[in-house]
Design a protein around this motif. Structure first.
Motif, PDB file in Angstrom:
ATOM      1  N   MET A  57     104.908  21.460  30.606  1.00 19.50           N
ATOM      2  CA  MET A  57     104.932  20.241  29.800  1.00 19.50           C
ATOM      3  C   MET A  57     104.504  20.532  28.367  1.00 19.50           C
ATOM      4  N   LYS A  58     103.498  21.350  28.200  1.00 21.20           N
ATOM      5  CA  LYS A  58     103.061  21.714  26.851  1.00 21.20           C
ATOM      6  C   LYS A  58     104.198  22.397  26.085  1.00 21.20           C
ATOM      7  N   GLU A  59     104.911  23.295  26.770  1.00 17.25           N
ATOM      8  CA  GLU A  59     106.029  23.992  26.141  1.00 17.25           C
ATOM      9  C   GLU A  59     107.146  23.012  25.785  1.00 17.25           C
ATOM     10  N   TYR A  60     107.393  22.055  26.671  1.00 16.92           N
ATOM     11  CA  TYR A  60     108.442  21.065  26.437  1.00 16.92           C
ATOM     12  C   TYR A  60     108.110  20.193  25.230  1.00 16.92           C
ATOM     13  N   ILE A  61     106.867  19.710  25.155  1.00 14.06           N
ATOM     14  CA  ILE A  61     106.469  18.873  24.015  1.00 14.06           C
ATOM     15  C   ILE A  61     106.503  19.684  22.726  1.00 14.06           C
ATOM     16  N   GLN A  62     106.068  20.938  22.787  1.00 14.03           N
ATOM     17  CA  GLN A  62     106.105  21.790  21.599  1.00 14.03           C
ATOM     18  C   GLN A  62     107.535  21.934  21.076  1.00 14.03           C
ATOM     19  N   SER A  63     108.511  21.977  21.980  1.00 17.34           N
ATOM     20  CA  SER A  63     109.906  22.144  21.560  1.00 17.34           C
ATOM     21  C   SER A  63     110.421  20.961  20.740  1.00 17.34           C
ATOM     22  N   LYS A  64     109.703  19.858  20.761  1.00 21.28           N
ATOM     23  CA  LYS A  64     110.124  18.666  20.026  1.00 21.28           C
ATOM     24  C   LYS A  64     109.601  18.637  18.593  1.00 21.28           C
ATOM     25  N   PHE A  65     108.726  19.591  18.252  1.00 24.83           N
ATOM     26  CA  PHE A  65     108.110  19.587  16.927  1.00 24.83           C
ATOM     27  C   PHE A  65     108.231  20.961  16.274  1.00 24.83           C
ATOM     28  N   ASP A  66     108.345  20.953  14.949  1.00 25.37           N
ATOM     29  CA  ASP A  66     108.546  22.215  14.218  1.00 25.37           C
ATOM     30  C   ASP A  66     107.245  22.769  13.643  1.00 25.37           C
ATOM     31  N   PHE A  67     106.128  22.354  14.198  1.00 21.90           N
ATOM     32  CA  PHE A  67     104.825  22.899  13.815  1.00 21.90           C
ATOM     33  C   PHE A  67     104.016  23.113  15.095  1.00 21.90           C
ATOM     34  N   PRO A  68     103.063  24.041  15.105  1.00 31.10           N
ATOM     35  CA  PRO A  68     102.304  24.317  16.328  1.00 31.10           C
ATOM     36  C   PRO A  68     101.363  23.165  16.682  1.00 31.10           C
ATOM     37  N   ILE A  69     101.512  22.620  17.873  1.00 30.08           N
ATOM     38  CA  ILE A  69     100.676  21.505  18.308  1.00 30.08           C
ATOM     39  C   ILE A  69      99.446  22.025  19.051  1.00 30.08           C
ATOM     40  N   ARG A  70      98.437  21.147  19.194  1.00 36.99           N
ATOM     41  CA  ARG A  70      97.265  21.441  20.020  1.00 36.99           C
ATOM     42  C   ARG A  70      97.339  20.558  21.259  1.00 36.99           C
ATOM     43  N   LEU A  71      97.375  21.192  22.403  1.00 35.38           N
ATOM     44  CA  LEU A  71      97.387  20.480  23.672  1.00 35.38           C
ATOM     45  C   LEU A  71      96.664  21.358  24.685  1.00 35.38           C
ATOM     46  N   ASP A  72      95.339  21.403  24.515  1.00 33.78           N
ATOM     47  CA  ASP A  72      94.527  22.339  25.281  1.00 33.78           C
ATOM     48  C   ASP A  72      94.220  21.865  26.695  1.00 33.78           C
ATOM     49  N   ASN A  73      94.303  20.564  26.939  1.00 31.62           N
ATOM     50  CA  ASN A  73      94.001  20.016  28.257  1.00 31.62           C
ATOM     51  C   ASN A  73      94.764  18.715  28.458  1.00 31.62           C
ATOM     52  N   PRO A  74      94.947  18.282  29.700  1.00 37.62           N
ATOM     53  CA  PRO A  74      95.739  17.077  29.973  1.00 37.62           C
ATOM     54  C   PRO A  74      95.205  15.823  29.296  1.00 37.62           C
ATOM     55  N   TYR A  75      93.891  15.743  29.089  1.00 38.95           N
ATOM     56  CA  TYR A  75      93.336  14.525  28.485  1.00 38.95           C
ATOM     57  C   TYR A  75      93.866  14.303  27.070  1.00 38.95           C
ATOM     58  N   LYS A  76      94.179  15.372  26.377  1.00 41.18           N
ATOM     59  CA  LYS A  76      94.710  15.277  25.018  1.00 41.18           C
ATOM     60  C   LYS A  76      96.068  14.582  24.996  1.00 41.18           C
ATOM     61  N   LEU A  77      96.745  14.507  26.150  1.00 39.05           N
ATOM     62  CA  LEU A  77      98.041  13.824  26.213  1.00 39.05           C
ATOM     63  C   LEU A  77      97.955  12.373  25.758  1.00 39.05           C
ATOM     64  N   CYS A  78      96.764  11.780  25.827  1.00 37.42           N
ATOM     65  CA  CYS A  78      96.594  10.394  25.373  1.00 37.42           C
ATOM     66  C   CYS A  78      97.095  10.216  23.941  1.00 37.42           C
ATOM     67  N   ASP A  79      96.842  11.200  23.097  1.00 41.54           N
ATOM     68  CA  ASP A  79      97.251  11.105  21.699  1.00 41.54           C
ATOM     69  C   ASP A  79      98.764  11.210  21.521  1.00 41.54           C
ATOM     70  N   TYR A  80      99.455  11.734  22.530  1.00 41.49           N
ATOM     71  CA  TYR A  80     100.908  11.902  22.425  1.00 41.49           C
ATOM     72  C   TYR A  80     101.680  10.698  22.984  1.00 41.49           C
ATOM     73  N   LYS A  81     100.984   9.764  23.609  1.00 40.81           N
ATOM     74  CA  LYS A  81     101.664   8.634  24.246  1.00 40.81           C
ATOM     75  C   LYS A  81     102.587   7.865  23.294  1.00 40.81           C
ATOM     76  N   PRO A  82     102.187   7.575  22.046  1.00 34.05           N
ATOM     77  CA  PRO A  82     103.090   6.820  21.166  1.00 34.05           C
ATOM     78  C   PRO A  82     104.378   7.565  20.836  1.00 34.05           C
ATOM     79  N   ALA A  83     104.403   8.875  21.105  1.00 33.08           N
ATOM     80  CA  ALA A  83     105.597   9.680  20.826  1.00 33.08           C
ATOM     81  C   ALA A  83     106.470   9.874  22.063  1.00 33.08           C
ATOM     82  N   TYR A  84     106.084   9.298  23.203  1.00 35.28           N
ATOM     83  CA  TYR A  84     106.843   9.504  24.433  1.00 35.28           C
ATOM     84  C   TYR A  84     108.286   9.014  24.309  1.00 35.28           C
ATOM     85  N   GLY A  85     108.521   7.953  23.550  1.00 34.67           N
ATOM     86  CA  GLY A  85     109.877   7.458  23.378  1.00 34.67           C
ATOM     87  C   GLY A  85     110.782   8.490  22.735  1.00 34.67           C
TER      88      GLY A  85
END
Length: 317
Positions: A57-85
């Motif tokens: 999942m981290k690799e998949y989300i990274q593929s959507k952005f052209d800069f290196p993201i931080r997603l060190d643990n599942p709890y951080k996914l909360c910050d990505y929720k508005p981008a799920y669409g």
């Protein structure tokens, strides 16, 4: 075409009550829920499961952005929720609306308050991370990237939680002048009282019946209710679109439950007879205040707040 696609990304052991959550979802026939998880669970009814790992999942989300993201643990996914669409766009392209939700909740009639007039005149609905809904258009799904408010790149490259799915996203939409629907027609149970009480919004100003001194919550035939005793000593019933019980471990004995009704309490889930009238005795039994436990809960809150502030300080260093 169904009206709403909800997206949940969850890694780790599912809670005991997940089957109750799934049952409550089944009653919402206008909603499909896409669950991305590492759990062995089958798709059924309106639950659509995609088996994956956190690393994938981290690799998949990274593929959507052209800069290196931080997603060190599942709890951080909360910050990505508005981008799920945007992130899961290929899965939800056939839906008019999409949203994100938590699973530490039991759903009622989720769309009951979202009438056609409200849906047609707003692009964002609700402001909390436990349930947020957006109009499914390309423009709306990219509004998280707006330079108004908190910058999404700063959020996605930070180790710390920025609460991007809640007030920060609501503020961003307001700064853009996009019309949003905000309401408290759900029961968000605070973790900082011993018994079940709705969390008072930060801005305050709630009505006197926002909480009753004596109240109990229950689910019956696809709907979430509260029975409370008012100042005239009358039993009053209210309906909510869902009940959210964060930071609570609630045991469930499925052998004791019926599929049509149950109480949702501080001690877990208990059988309720369908159509049973709630009495003051039942309210006391399932949600009476234990003063000793209440003091312990308030001490725990102070410890939690201190640790959270310390963690934020250390992450900034």
């Amino acid at each position: 075409m169904k009206k709403l696609a909800l997206i949940v990304v969850y890694f780790g052991k599912l809670p005991e009550w997940f089957h109750l959550f799934q049952l409550s979802l089944k009653y919402n026939s206008d909603i499909d829920l896409f669950l991305f998880t590492d759990n062995d669970i089958e798709s059924c009814d309106n639950l659509i499961v995609h088996k994956t790992t956190f690393a994938e999942m981290k690799e998949y989300i990274q593929s959507k952005f052209d800069f290196p993201i931080r997603l060190d643990n599942p709890y951080k996914l909360c910050d990505y929720k508005p981008a799920y669409g945007y992130i899961f766009g290929e899965h939800i392209k056939d839906y008019e609306f999409w949203g994100h939700c938590d699973i530490d909740m039991i759903l009622g009639d989720v769309l009951k308050k979202l009438t056609d007039d409200i849906l047609n005149s707003h692009d964002k609905f609700y402001k909390h991370g436990h349930l947020g809904v957006y109009r499914n258009t390309e423009e709306n799904n990219l509004r998280f990237t707006s330079d108004k408010g908190l910058n999404y790149k700063n959020v996605f490259t930070s180790r710390s939680i920025k609460v991007f799915d809640e007030y920060e996203m609501q503020k961003k939409f307001e700064l853009m002048g996009v019309k949003t629907y905000v309401s408290d027609d759900f029961a968000d149970i605070t973790a900082w009282h011993e018994n079940f009480r709705r969390a008072v919004p930060d801005e305050g100003g709630v009505e006197s019946n926002f909480n009753y001194e004596r109240q109990v919550f229950f689910w019956e035939n696809g709907k979430v209710f509260r029975a409370g005793i008012n100042t005239a000593n009358e039993i009053i019933y209210d309906e909510f679109i869902y009940i959210h019980f964060q930071k609570r471990k609630l045991p469930v004995n499925f052998e004791d439950l019926t599929p049509s009704a149950y109480y949702i309490t501080k001690k877990g889930f208990y059988k309720k007879e369908e159509g049973q009238t709630v009495t003051p005795e039942l309210i006391e039994l399932y949600n009476g205040l234990d003063k000793k436990a209440e003091k312990k809960t308030r001490r725990a809150r102070k410890v939690f707040v201190f640790k959270r502030r310390l963690k934020k300080y250390l992450l900034r260093k």
